[in-house]
Design a protein around this motif. Structure first.
Motif, PDB file in Angstrom:
ATOM      1  N   HIS A 128      -3.464  60.155   3.756  1.00  0.00           N
ATOM      2  CA  HIS A 128      -3.291  58.936   2.959  1.00  0.00           C
ATOM      3  C   HIS A 128      -1.822  58.759   2.557  1.00  0.00           C
ATOM      4  N   HIS A 132       1.193  55.847   3.823  1.00  0.00           N
ATOM      5  CA  HIS A 132       2.063  54.950   3.042  1.00  0.00           C
ATOM      6  C   HIS A 132       3.466  54.918   3.673  1.00  0.00           C
ATOM      7  N   PHE A 186       0.849  51.771  -5.902  1.00  0.00           N
ATOM      8  CA  PHE A 186       0.894  50.806  -4.813  1.00  0.00           C
ATOM      9  C   PHE A 186      -0.142  49.727  -5.101  1.00  0.00           C
ATOM     10  N   GLU A 191      -3.003  50.287  -0.799  1.00  0.00           N
ATOM     11  CA  GLU A 191      -3.907  51.432  -0.920  1.00  0.00           C
ATOM     12  C   GLU A 191      -4.958  51.407   0.194  1.00  0.00           C
ATOM     13  N   HIS A 238      -3.543  55.616  -7.415  1.00  0.00           N
ATOM     14  CA  HIS A 238      -4.341  55.578  -6.184  1.00  0.00           C
ATOM     15  C   HIS A 238      -5.789  55.315  -6.561  1.00  0.00           C
TER      16      HIS A 238
HETATM   17 ZN   LIG Z   1      -1.969  55.650  -2.144  1.00  0.00          ZN
END
Ligand SMILES: [Zn+2]
Length: 261
Positions: A128, A132, A186, A191, A238
């Motif tokens: 994850h 980004h 974010f 996300e 997140h």
């Molecule tokens: Zn994230």
């Protein structure tokens, strides 16, 4: 982030001038970037070095080796040999976090290990975070910041490389108090995109993507009743909820194809 029509026109102009119109890997979403990959990588490198100076790195050889093993597999799957990948485990049990700066500079905090539970669980969160960076979400936010702050002169800032101004924007965009272990949140769409890309990436790297749903369930479950816990803080940047788990299931077929390959 909201964009006014004038700003949109400017971004369109930037696109025409090839200052940076590109598409996100895997999702194909078009986004406009007023900062070059090179500039971004340099910022990531500088901030990472600064961070490492004060960080207490873990001496647990087994765990560090696990982080680097996942990292090597992810790096290979990412198709970005131009990144100077680096993976470090930071000794900090209170911080439930991980991040990846542009250019592949990754930090994982020991506080996230109990939630990750296994190597595959850790691959979820690393995938994850790396996503980004691959999707250049920080650069995109910097570009939006440029337009917001410099308006019509954003392009000259971007193209003229006024490094002081660019650095300030980067600090704003990443909330570069990376030292405290928390990057700025974010947006929801970033996300979701990082979840999607991260899922495919972990599968490509040979980790069972189905674990992602379980990992985020654990994250969401642990949030309850602990408003100011480290987990709650990670989740404020997140967010994890039912939508996230549903989304992940929606991308699972695509990811499983990679996993079974
Ligand atoms: Zn994230």
């Amino acid at each position: 982030m909201k964009t006014k029509s004038g700003e949109l026109a400017l971004l369109a102009a930037a696109c025409l001038l090839a200052a940076g119109c590109s598409s996100v890997p895997y999702t194909g979403r078009r986004h406009m970037l007023l900062i070059s990959t090179g500039q971004e990588k340099k910022l990531g490198e500088d901030e990472y070095q600064k961070f490492l100076k004060d960080a207490k790195l873990s001496n647990d050889r087994e765990k560090v080796e696990m982080i680097r093993r996942i990292g090597r597999r992810m790096a290979k799957a990412s198709g970005r040999p131009d990144f100077q990948w680096e993976f470090n485990l930071v000794e900090d049990d209170k911080t439930v976090n991980a991040w990846c700066l542009p250019g592949g500079k990754v930090a994982v905090y020991t506080g996230i290990l109990p939630v990750a539970e296994t190597e595959t669980g850790l691959a979820v969160v690393m995938g994850h975070e790396i996503a980004h960076a691959l999707a250049r979400h920080g650069g995109e936010r910097m570009s939006q910041g440029m337009v917001a702050q410099f308006g019509a002169s954003a392009l000259s800032v971007a193209l003229g490389g006024q490094s002081g101004a660019v650095r300030k924007l980067a600090q704003d965009a990443y909330g570069m108090g990376v030292g405290v272990g928390i990057l700025l949140p974010f947006s929801r769409s970033h996300e979701a995109e990082a979840d999607h890309i991260g899922l495919v990436l972990m599968a490509k790297a040979g980790y069972d993507p189905r674990e992602s749903v379980e990992f985020w369930k654990r994250m969401a479950g642990n949030k309850e009743g602990a408003k100011d816990s480290p987990l709650a803080r990670y989740l404020s940047t997140h967010p994890s909820d039912v939508t996230r788990q549903e989304n992940l299931r929606g991308w699972m077929e695509e990811a499983l194809k990679e996993y079974q390959r």
